[in-house]
Design an enzyme around this catalytic site. Structure first.
Site, PDB file in Angstrom:
ATOM      1  N   ILE A 125       0.843  -1.193   0.000  1.00  7.58           N
ATOM      2  CA  ILE A 125       0.000   0.000   0.000  1.00  7.58           C
ATOM      3  C   ILE A 125       0.882   1.249   0.000  1.00  7.58           C
ATOM      4  CG2 ILE A 125      -1.869   1.223   1.136  1.00  7.58           C
ATOM      5  CD1 ILE A 125      -2.512  -1.645   0.003  1.00  7.58           C
TER       6      ILE A 125
ATOM      7  N   GLU B 246      -1.568  -1.568 -10.662  1.00 11.31           N
ATOM      8  CA  GLU B 246      -2.813  -1.007 -11.219  1.00 11.31           C
ATOM      9  C   GLU B 246      -3.271  -1.747 -12.472  1.00 11.31           C
ATOM     10  OE1 GLU B 246      -4.013   2.929 -11.058  1.00 11.31           O
ATOM     11  OE2 GLU B 246      -2.514   3.530  -9.582  1.00 11.31           O
TER      12      GLU B 246
ATOM     13  N   ARG C 277      29.494  10.395 -25.861  1.00 11.26           N
ATOM     14  CA  ARG C 277      30.368   9.223 -25.857  1.00 11.26           C
ATOM     15  C   ARG C 277      30.943   8.982 -27.260  1.00 11.26           C
ATOM     16  NH1 ARG C 277      33.858   5.595 -23.571  1.00 11.26           N
ATOM     17  NH2 ARG C 277      33.367   3.433 -24.143  1.00 11.26           N
TER      18      ARG C 277
END
Length: 384
Positions: free
Chosen positions: A158, A364, A269
């Site tokens: 929760i 969810e 890079r």
């Protein structure tokens, strides 16, 4: 976010939250993740911007707006710090929205001003140890004695429970009735018989508060029953249907953050005498990532627009959640690949984003549940 699809007011909100995310959330994200620590500083910052009450009626102290505005706030917050967005979404599109949508006038006046202002935090307690996707099989009970409900049972995973002023809790009054026996209650912080234990050791979203909640004959006054007895499951499903849009927006924010990190790194890079961004293999990856993020954002904003206009949106909401959650897992993985070995270490932001992204296909409504929802809608649309 592609601001061309936003109106002027939405662009202002987007720019406001993006600036806050870059200035406040992003610089603190790595250390908060490392320490597994909830940030009140982040929460107060979101409250000061009015984000804790966005989408809530101004009559109750909210900031107003609809699901498009909530989606913008969720995306940009997640782009800065995924954990901060979890805290906000659980507070706003789950806990506070349930009270705003199903509470009576007295309950709205009593609970919403504090929550919308951010003085208080909301939590939403549905999931139990023995049931995740099977939300109708609740074991937590609510028994009426002498005009008071008494809650007994355990909730798991929760968000916000230990910091919550008010927690919306779903419990069954009659297990034999299945989902028809479930009701919803507002449980205040510090209620007798309420024990909240932090759950540490998460792979990602480590700076959000996740807890086990135990009720032992916890008394809840009858005036804290939300809506009607026996309709709690319907309320929960209605809230999840709409909140999936906001989770999709969160996923877009995570994907956008990972994409931005990959683009930045690829331009800096060098290999074989030039920036890796000039290598076709990297360019193809960046192109796929940009397309994935754009597609998920478009689906999310379409679902939010349908919701705001009172049109059917459940199928589009599930599609957006499925598309966006799987996108952000894929894009964060690709961003790590662009970084090579550097992306595998905590010094790289994509390491955290990679871990944060993984849970979005689970909470969810898992990807499997979304596919079930979508398939059922499709079969109804194309009857034989």
């Amino acid at each position: 976010m592609t601001t061309q699809i936003l109106n002027e007011e939405e662009r202002m909100l987007h720019n406001l939250v993006r600036d806050f995310a870059d200035r406040e959330l992003k610089p603190r994200a790595r250390q908060l993740d490392e320490d597994e620590e909830f940030s009140w500083e982040n929460w107060r910052g979101m409250a000061q911007l009015g984000l804790t009450g966005i989408g809530i009626d101004t009559a109750y102290g909210g900031s107003g707006g609809g699901y498009r505005q909530v989606s913008i706030a969720a995306e940009e917050t997640a782009r800065g710090d995924s954990s901060a967005s979890v805290t906000l979404i659980a507070h706003l599109s789950l806990g506070t929205s349930t009270i705003a949508r199903f509470g009576n006038e007295e309950q709205k006046q009593r609970f919403l001003p504090s929550l919308a202002s951010g003085r208080g935090v909301a939590a939403w307690a549905l999931t139990e140890p023995g049931g995740g996707s099977d939300a109708a099989a609740l074991q937590t009970t609510a028994t009426m004695r002498d005009g008071t409900y008494f809650l007994n049972g355990t909730k798991h995973f929760i968000t916000n429970a230990e910091i919550a002023e008010s927690m919306v809790v779903f419990a069954t009054q009659d297990r034999s009735q299945g989902y028809r026996g479930i009701s919803a209650f507002v449980v205040p912080q510090g209620s007798p018989g309420l024990t909240i234990t932090p759950q540490h050791g998460k792979m990602g979203m480590r700076a959000s508060s996740t807890n086990e909640v135990v009720f032992q004959d916890t008394p809840i006054p009858s005036e804290n029953l939300l809506g009607e007895e026996g309709r709690g499951f319907r309320y929960a499903m209605d809230i999840l249907d709409s909140s999936r849009i906001i989770i999709a927006a969160q996923c877009v924010g995570i994907g956008q953050a990972a994409f931005e990190e990959a683009v930045r790194y690829a331009q800096q890079r060098e290999s074989f005498g030039r920036p890796i961004a000039q290598h076709q293999a990297i360019q193809f990856m960046l192109a796929d990532m940009a397309t994935d993020v754009h597609a998920a954002r478009t689906a999310t904003m379409q679902a939010a627009t349908l919701k705001d206009h009172g049109l059917p949106y459940v199928n589009e909401g599930s599609m957006a959640k499925l598309l966006a959650s799987e996108m952000c897992v894929r894009v964060s993985s690709q961003a790590l690949q662009v970084h090579g070995g550097y992306g595998y270490f905590k010094d790289s932001p994509v390491e955290r984003l990679f871990r944060d992204a993984r849970v979005t296909t689970i909470y969810e409504g898992t990807s499997e549940v979304q596919r079930l929802v979508i398939a059922r809608q499709v079969l109804q649309q194309y009857p034989i």
